[in-house]
Design a protein around this motif. Structure first.
Motif, short mmCIF file in Angstrom:
data_model
loop_
_atom_site.label_atom_id
_atom_site.label_comp_id
_atom_site.label_asym_id
_atom_site.label_seq_id
_atom_site.Cartn_x
_atom_site.Cartn_y
_atom_site.Cartn_z
N GLY A 68 0.57 -1.18 0.06
CA GLY A 68 -0.03 0.08 -0.14
C GLY A 68 0.62 1.37 0.10
N GLY A 69 2.03 1.19 -0.39
CA GLY A 69 3.01 2.34 -0.62
C GLY A 69 3.96 2.71 0.72
N TYR A 70 3.47 2.05 1.74
CA TYR A 70 4.54 2.17 3.11
C TYR A 70 4.03 1.03 3.82
CZ TYR A 70 0.55 4.02 5.44
OH TYR A 70 -0.55 4.27 6.19
N GLU A 71 4.95 0.81 4.71
CA GLU A 71 4.86 -0.35 5.89
C GLU A 71 3.61 -0.06 6.76
OE1 GLU A 71 7.32 -2.86 9.21
OE2 GLU A 71 8.27 -1.27 8.08
N GLY A 72 2.73 -0.76 6.85
CA GLY A 72 1.55 -0.87 7.65
C GLY A 72 0.51 0.05 7.09
N ALA A 73 0.40 0.12 5.93
CA ALA A 73 -0.55 0.72 5.26
C ALA A 73 -1.82 -0.28 5.48
CB ALA A 73 -0.13 0.64 3.89
N GLN A 74 -3.19 0.45 5.38
CA GLN A 74 -4.43 -0.20 5.56
C GLN A 74 -5.04 -0.61 4.27
OE1 GLN A 74 -6.67 2.20 8.26
NE2 GLN A 74 -5.56 1.68 10.14
N ARG A 75 -4.96 0.38 3.23
CA ARG A 75 -5.73 0.09 2.04
C ARG A 75 -4.24 -0.29 1.04
NH1 ARG A 75 -10.50 1.98 0.55
NH2 ARG A 75 -9.84 2.28 -1.29
N LEU A 76 -4.68 -1.67 0.53
CA LEU A 76 -3.60 -2.34 -0.32
C LEU A 76 -3.91 -2.45 -1.55
CD1 LEU A 76 -2.49 -4.69 2.44
CD2 LEU A 76 -1.69 -2.67 2.32
N MET A 77 -3.02 -2.45 -2.54
CA MET A 77 -2.99 -3.07 -3.71
C MET A 77 -2.74 -4.41 -3.58
SD MET A 77 -1.53 -0.55 -6.73
CE MET A 77 -2.59 0.65 -7.25
N LEU A 78 -3.41 -5.46 -4.57
CA LEU A 78 -3.00 -6.85 -4.71
C LEU A 78 -2.45 -6.97 -6.03
CD1 LEU A 78 -3.36 -9.75 -4.31
CD2 LEU A 78 -5.59 -9.84 -5.37
N CYS A 79 -1.21 -7.80 -6.10
CA CYS A 79 -0.63 -8.09 -7.41
C CYS A 79 -0.57 -9.64 -7.34
CB CYS A 79 0.80 -7.48 -7.26
SG CYS A 79 1.74 -8.04 -8.81
N VAL A 80 -1.04 -10.09 -8.46
CA VAL A 80 -0.96 -11.35 -8.88
C VAL A 80 -0.15 -11.67 -9.89
CG1 VAL A 80 -2.23 -13.47 -9.69
CG2 VAL A 80 -3.65 -11.79 -8.19
N TYR A 81 0.81 -12.59 -9.74
CA TYR A 81 2.12 -12.73 -10.51
C TYR A 81 2.42 -13.85 -10.98
CZ TYR A 81 4.59 -13.34 -6.23
OH TYR A 81 4.98 -13.74 -5.15
N PRO A 82 3.27 -14.09 -12.28
CA PRO A 82 3.59 -15.36 -12.73
C PRO A 82 4.65 -15.97 -11.85
CG PRO A 82 4.14 -13.91 -14.17
CD PRO A 82 3.50 -13.26 -13.31
N GLU A 83 4.98 -17.23 -11.56
CA GLU A 83 5.97 -17.97 -10.66
C GLU A 83 7.30 -17.32 -10.85
OE1 GLU A 83 7.44 -22.33 -9.26
OE2 GLU A 83 5.58 -22.09 -10.54
N TYR A 84 7.62 -17.10 -12.05
CA TYR A 84 9.13 -16.73 -12.41
C TYR A 84 9.45 -15.01 -11.92
CZ TYR A 84 7.40 -14.46 -16.47
OH TYR A 84 6.55 -13.55 -17.41
N CYS A 85 8.53 -14.23 -11.89
CA CYS A 85 8.37 -12.90 -11.81
C CYS A 85 7.81 -12.35 -10.72
CB CYS A 85 7.72 -12.09 -12.94
SG CYS A 85 7.58 -10.42 -13.35
N GLN A 86 8.39 -12.11 -9.22
CA GLN A 86 7.92 -11.56 -8.34
C GLN A 86 8.19 -10.40 -8.24
OE1 GLN A 86 8.97 -13.61 -4.53
NE2 GLN A 86 8.23 -11.95 -3.43
N PRO A 87 7.02 -9.44 -8.10
CA PRO A 87 7.38 -7.97 -8.13
C PRO A 87 7.79 -7.05 -6.76
CG PRO A 87 5.21 -8.36 -7.58
CD PRO A 87 5.62 -9.76 -7.76
N GLU A 88 8.61 -6.15 -7.26
CA GLU A 88 9.42 -5.39 -5.80
C GLU A 88 8.17 -4.31 -5.60
OE1 GLU A 88 11.79 -6.08 -4.46
OE2 GLU A 88 12.38 -7.92 -5.63
N GLU A 89 8.55 -3.65 -4.47
CA GLU A 89 7.70 -2.72 -4.12
C GLU A 89 7.76 -1.51 -5.18
OE1 GLU A 89 8.83 -1.19 -0.27
OE2 GLU A 89 8.02 -3.07 0.87
N GLY A 90 8.63 -1.11 -5.87
CA GLY A 90 8.45 -0.26 -6.87
C GLY A 90 7.99 -0.54 -8.21
#
Length: 262
Positions: A68-90
């Motif tokens: 959600g943009g910072y540690e402890g955020a309450q409203r969050l985005m969900l990312c679903v990703y393929p096994e080989y490609c784990q997204p970073e926060e950026g």
């Protein structure tokens, strides 16, 4: 029974917005599998995040992440990703903006949110808004952040300067009032009665009517046990944390401490 969105929706008796959310996440999973690329949701409320994670577990989908943009955020985005490609926060499509104002002490979360919505920015494009004595940070989808920085100069009658603030430290400073009580047990009806200061009978009515959530999930079970650290929301009464479970009294009642969000 086949594991799909329809069986999950039926098993959990979902309808309206809750069913639409599950359908949207099912579509995200399907597109991710076909395109071999990450898919991102808009910002989800805490209860929506709980429902989403429950559905992902039901479907056996292990490749997902919330942010959600910072540690402890309450409203969050969900990312679903393929096994080989784990997204970073950026990699998440969000930006942080900053409202600076000399009149910030008179502004509330509702004022900042209202100013964003007046621009036509939907709630799902808006993450947390974290207020402090000099202004506020807001986490937004990129196009919403651009719109806010370009368009907002006032909130109500208070002049504000709006700028991008990616990389700055955002920290919630929640405020609480604290109360102590003794309860017959850690059943949900006992804890709600103590938090809202009503009888157990009235607490049970609130629970059975769907007005109470535990850790952001609605429950209608009056006998569910509540553990230390659990977050309770009671419609019309506020949000609470069972912050401490103490020892027993001579009459075998349990000492508890409850914090209410202010």
């Amino acid at each position: 029974m086949a594991r799909d969105k329809n069986s999950f929706i039926a098993a959990n008796r979902l309808d309206g917005d809750a069913a639409l959310l599950i359908s949207h996440i099912a579509d995200m999973i399907k597109i991710c599998e076909k395109s071999f690329s990450p898919r991102f949701s808009g910002f989800l409320s805490e209860s929506e995040s709980v429902a989403a994670e429950k559905f992902l577990a039901y479907m056996g989908t292990g490749e997902y992440r919330f942010f959600g943009g910072y540690e402890g955020a309450q409203r969050l985005m969900l990312c679903v990703y393929p096994e080989y490609c784990q997204p970073e926060e950026g990699d998440f499509p969000l930006r942080v903006i900053r409202f600076d104002s000399r009149g910030a002490s008179s502004l509330t979360h509702r004022d900042y949110l209202g100013s964003l919505m007046s621009l036509g920015i939907e709630r799902s494009r808006t993450g947390d808004i974290v207020c402090d004595e000099n202004g506020a940070y807001a986490v937004l989808c990129p196009e919403a952040a651009d719109m806010a920085v370009m368009s907002l100069t006032k909130i109500g009658r208070v002049g504000v300067k709006v700028r991008f603030a990616d990389g700055e430290t955002v920290a919630r400073e929640d405020k609480f009032s604290e109360m102590t009580a003794t309860v017959a047990s850690l059943r949900l009806d006992c804890i709600v009665a103590a938090a809202v200061r009503v009888s157990r009978e009235k607490a049970a009515v609130l629970i059975r009517s769907g007005s109470v959530s535990v850790n952001h999930g609605i429950t209608e079970s009056v006998s569910e046990n509540v553990s230390e650290g659990s977050v309770l929301s009671v419609r019309g009464a506020g949000r609470f944390i069972l912050s401490e479970i103490g020892g027993s009294t001579k009459k075998d009642r349990v000492r508890i401490t409850i914090r209410k969000y202010i």
